[in-house]
Enzyme design. Structure first.
Site, PDB file in Angstrom:
ATOM      1  N   ASN A 158     -10.303  -0.161  -0.079  1.00 54.18           N
ATOM      2  CA  ASN A 158      -9.024  -0.260  -0.026  1.00 54.18           C
ATOM      3  C   ASN A 158      -8.097  -0.705  -1.286  1.00 54.18           C
ATOM      4  O   ASN A 158      -8.242  -1.883  -1.666  1.00 54.18           O
ATOM      5  CB  ASN A 158      -8.594  -1.013   1.163  1.00 54.18           C
ATOM      6  CG  ASN A 158      -6.934  -1.025   1.303  1.00 54.18           C
ATOM      7  OD1 ASN A 158      -6.180  -0.513   0.642  1.00 54.18           O
ATOM      8  ND2 ASN A 158      -6.668  -1.461   2.580  1.00 54.18           N
ATOM      9  N   CYS A 173       0.895  -1.278  -0.049  1.00 57.02           N
ATOM     10  CA  CYS A 173      -0.052  -0.001  -0.165  1.00 57.02           C
ATOM     11  C   CYS A 173       0.924   1.227  -0.014  1.00 57.02           C
ATOM     12  O   CYS A 173       0.476   2.387  -0.451  1.00 57.02           O
ATOM     13  CB  CYS A 173      -0.951  -0.073   1.215  1.00 57.02           C
ATOM     14  SG  CYS A 173      -1.911  -1.454   1.343  1.00 57.02           S
ATOM     15  N   HIS A 222      -3.690   6.767   3.598  1.00 60.30           N
ATOM     16  CA  HIS A 222      -3.955   5.546   2.916  1.00 60.30           C
ATOM     17  C   HIS A 222      -5.565   5.133   3.525  1.00 60.30           C
ATOM     18  O   HIS A 222      -6.004   5.400   4.419  1.00 60.30           O
ATOM     19  CB  HIS A 222      -3.005   4.449   2.959  1.00 60.30           C
ATOM     20  CG  HIS A 222      -3.506   2.975   2.725  1.00 60.30           C
ATOM     21  ND1 HIS A 222      -3.790   2.919   1.300  1.00 60.30           N
ATOM     22  CD2 HIS A 222      -3.532   1.952   3.350  1.00 60.30           C
ATOM     23  CE1 HIS A 222      -4.277   1.678   1.258  1.00 60.30           C
ATOM     24  NE2 HIS A 222      -3.977   0.943   2.372  1.00 60.30           N
TER      25      HIS A 222
HETATM   26  O1  UT7 Z   1      -4.181  -1.800   3.504  1.00 56.03           O
HETATM   27  C1  UT7 Z   1      -3.156  -2.206   4.563  1.00 56.03           C
HETATM   28  C2  UT7 Z   1      -3.276  -3.328   5.146  1.00 56.03           C
HETATM   29  N1  UT7 Z   1      -4.692  -3.581   5.962  1.00 56.03           N
HETATM   30  C3  UT7 Z   1      -4.955  -2.948   6.778  1.00 56.03           C
HETATM   31  O2  UT7 Z   1      -4.349  -2.101   7.508  1.00 56.03           O
HETATM   32  C4  UT7 Z   1      -6.247  -3.662   7.596  1.00 56.03           C
HETATM   33  C5  UT7 Z   1      -6.373  -3.120   8.949  1.00 56.03           C
HETATM   34  N2  UT7 Z   1      -7.239  -3.896   9.701  1.00 56.03           N
HETATM   35  C6  UT7 Z   1      -8.432  -3.651   9.706  1.00 56.03           C
HETATM   36  O3  UT7 Z   1      -9.090  -2.671   9.045  1.00 56.03           O
HETATM   37  C7  UT7 Z   1      -9.342  -4.320  10.730  1.00 56.03           C
HETATM   38  O4  UT7 Z   1      -8.617  -5.208  11.348  1.00 56.03           O
HETATM   39  C8  UT7 Z   1     -10.655  -5.245   9.754  1.00 56.03           C
HETATM   40  C9  UT7 Z   1     -11.523  -4.294   9.068  1.00 56.03           C
HETATM   41  C10 UT7 Z   1      -9.749  -6.078   8.913  1.00 56.03           C
HETATM   42  C11 UT7 Z   1     -11.188  -6.041  10.900  1.00 56.03           C
HETATM   43  O5  UT7 Z   1     -11.676  -5.337  11.726  1.00 56.03           O
HETATM   44  P1  UT7 Z   1     -11.623  -5.725  13.346  1.00 56.03           P
HETATM   45  O6  UT7 Z   1     -12.560  -4.736  13.992  1.00 56.03           O
HETATM   46  O7  UT7 Z   1     -10.115  -5.770  13.642  1.00 56.03           O
HETATM   47  O8  UT7 Z   1     -12.132  -7.074  13.637  1.00 56.03           O
HETATM   48  P2  UT7 Z   1     -11.476  -8.690  14.044  1.00 56.03           P
HETATM   49  O9  UT7 Z   1     -10.765  -9.051  13.151  1.00 56.03           O
HETATM   50  O10 UT7 Z   1     -10.833  -8.319  15.354  1.00 56.03           O
HETATM   51  O11 UT7 Z   1     -12.852  -9.401  14.173  1.00 56.03           O
HETATM   52  C12 UT7 Z   1     -13.756  -9.254  14.890  1.00 56.03           C
HETATM   53  C13 UT7 Z   1     -14.920 -10.128  14.804  1.00 56.03           C
HETATM   54  C14 UT7 Z   1     -14.722 -11.665  14.446  1.00 56.03           C
HETATM   55  O12 UT7 Z   1     -15.566 -12.244  15.106  1.00 56.03           O
HETATM   56  P3  UT7 Z   1     -15.426 -13.156  16.609  1.00 56.03           P
HETATM   57  O13 UT7 Z   1     -14.144 -13.778  16.613  1.00 56.03           O
HETATM   58  O14 UT7 Z   1     -15.345 -11.803  17.442  1.00 56.03           O
HETATM   59  O15 UT7 Z   1     -16.774 -13.939  16.631  1.00 56.03           O
HETATM   60  C15 UT7 Z   1     -14.490 -11.956  12.949  1.00 56.03           C
HETATM   61  O16 UT7 Z   1     -14.579 -13.138  12.633  1.00 56.03           O
HETATM   62  O17 UT7 Z   1     -15.519  -9.803  13.404  1.00 56.03           O
HETATM   63  C16 UT7 Z   1     -15.718 -11.047  12.506  1.00 56.03           C
HETATM   64  N3  UT7 Z   1     -15.585 -10.453  11.089  1.00 56.03           N
HETATM   65  C17 UT7 Z   1     -16.515 -10.118  10.404  1.00 56.03           C
HETATM   66  N4  UT7 Z   1     -17.914 -10.305  10.643  1.00 56.03           N
HETATM   67  C18 UT7 Z   1     -18.894  -9.940   9.685  1.00 56.03           C
HETATM   68  C19 UT7 Z   1     -14.324 -10.543  10.507  1.00 56.03           C
HETATM   69  N5  UT7 Z   1     -14.680  -9.939   9.102  1.00 56.03           N
HETATM   70  C20 UT7 Z   1     -15.912  -9.920   9.310  1.00 56.03           C
HETATM   71  C21 UT7 Z   1     -16.948  -9.525   8.253  1.00 56.03           C
HETATM   72  N6  UT7 Z   1     -18.279  -9.545   8.531  1.00 56.03           N
HETATM   73  N7  UT7 Z   1     -16.629  -9.215   6.774  1.00 56.03           N
END
Ligand code: UT7
Length: 328
Positions: A285, A115, A255
């Site tokens: 993104n 990125c 970004h």
């Molecule tokens: O471009 C540069 C590289 N990328 C980044 O910088 C990405 C940075 N990270 C993020 O933007 C966030 O971490 C995400 C948007 C990817 C995820 O958000 P989060 O608040 O960190 O969620 P999490 O990974 O901690 O997941 C929380 C919950 C999980 O469920 P449980 O284990 O709490 O039951 C996930 O399985 O949300 C669940 N989950 C979803 N639920 C519905 C993960 N993705 C989804 C989804 N829809 N698409």
């Protein structure tokens, strides 16, 4: 040796026609518009056609940047394409773009900093202009992330998207210039986001395809925290190098990974929300292309005027980070 000032002479961008909404994704994986909107800020994203590759998106963005800079393809001295989704492992997408544009047989290469690629590309290209080796360089960030995300993996497929942005850089004879650049990387975070197979570590095979290892894997939560820290650090470093304070910034193009990352960075650095460029709501993104497209949108939308101090900051896989301050 005295170094020349470097300016951005023109920008351009291109996003594919096809729109994929959160409602569409609800029909594909176990997710909801509510989750995607509240956790990321993304409402919809653009997805390339089956037969559209990185060089095709790059071509449209480059043509627009060349037109706006009033530069003919044959006047280019160098082409740099920042991408993690090249047309092929090799040859470089920059070479394919050179042929498509009808540019002279000039230096052309790809640069991979995920990125952060567009800002790495601008910084690398600037060195050739500053020293006087070259006069006109095209820097393009082009990504077709839709081709490497796993459409069964809700952790990644709701976030990433396709698009391309370009800038023509050259020597500056007025106040417009790149004031400072700061680049960083930490390979200790290499596991946080990656495509495990298809390279020399794990060559593509029936097994790797069956294991879905040719798709992107991401530890989103860890990346989130690293991104906030790295972007704040990069902003401070680039402002300091330019002898500037955050209150000097007229416009900020960060970004576009996640609205919550942007909000945290803006708050911590003390920037005003109305000076922040956002396109992730409609574009998702687009990796290296996010800031490149954002810059072109800001120029076309007259968000940036002559003399403004514009801050561009990225974070991405590798992990890498970068921040540039421009006097427009
Ligand atoms: O471009 C540069 C590289 N990328 C980044 O910088 C990405 C940075 N990270 C993020 O933007 C966030 O971490 C995400 C948007 C990817 C995820 O958000 P989060 O608040 O960190 O969620 P999490 O990974 O901690 O997941 C929380 C919950 C999980 O469920 P449980 O284990 O709490 O039951 C996930 O399985 O949300 C669940 N989950 C979803 N639920 C519905 C993960 N993705 C989804 C989804 N829809 N698409």
């Amino acid at each position: 040796m005295s170094l020349r000032k470097v300016k951005i002479a023109g920008t351009g961008s291109y996003i594919p026609q096809r729109v994929l909404t959160n409602a569409d994704l609800e029909r594909m994986v176990a997710t909801s518009d509510e989750w995607i909107s509240s956790r990321t800020g993304i409402k919809e994203r653009r997805i390339a056609d089956e037969n559209e590759a990185a060089s095709d998106l790059a071509y449209h963005a480059a043509r627009r940047a060349l037109k706006n800079a009033q530069v003919k393809p044959e006047d280019l001295d160098m082409i740099i394409v920042a991408t993690i989704t090249p047309d092929m492992i090799f040859p470089a997408t920059a070479c394919i773009l050179q042929e498509k544009l009808g540019a002279r047989k000039v230096a052309a290469f790809d640069l991979e900093a995920a990125c952060s690629g567009f800002l790495y590309g601008l910084t690398v290209g600037s060195q050739f202009i500053a020293t006087g080796m070259y006069d006109t360089i095209l820097v393009v960030a082009s990504e077709t992330l839709s081709k490497i995300v796993d459409w069964q993996d809700r952790n990644t497929c709701v976030i990433f998207a396709d698009g391309a942005g370009a800038a023509v850089i050259g020597p500056s004879s007025d106040s417009g210039r790149i004031i400072s650049s700061y680049l960083g990387a930490d390979g200790g975070g290499a596991d946080l986001v990656k495509v495990p197979a298809g390279g020399s570590r794990l060559p593509a095979s029936f097994q790797t395809v069956q294991n879905r290892q040719h798709y992107m894997k991401m530890k989103g939560n860890e990346l989130f925290k690293t991104a906030v820290r790295a972007m704040i650090h990069a902003i401070h470093a680039s402002l300091e190098e330019g002898n500037l304070k955050s209150s000097d910034v007229d416009y900020f193009i960060p970004h576009q990974a996640n609205m919550r990352i942007i909000d945290a960075v803006v708050k911590k650095v003390g920037l005003s929300q109305d000076k922040v460029h956002i396109n992730l709501e409609q574009c998702g993104n687009m990796s290296a292309a996010s800031v490149a497209v954002g810059l072109d949108e800001a120029v076309r939308g007259k968000k940036i005027k002559k003399g403004d101090k514009v801050l561009l900051t990225c974070f991405g896989g590798g992990v890498t980070w970068a921040s540039i301050v421009i006097e427009w």
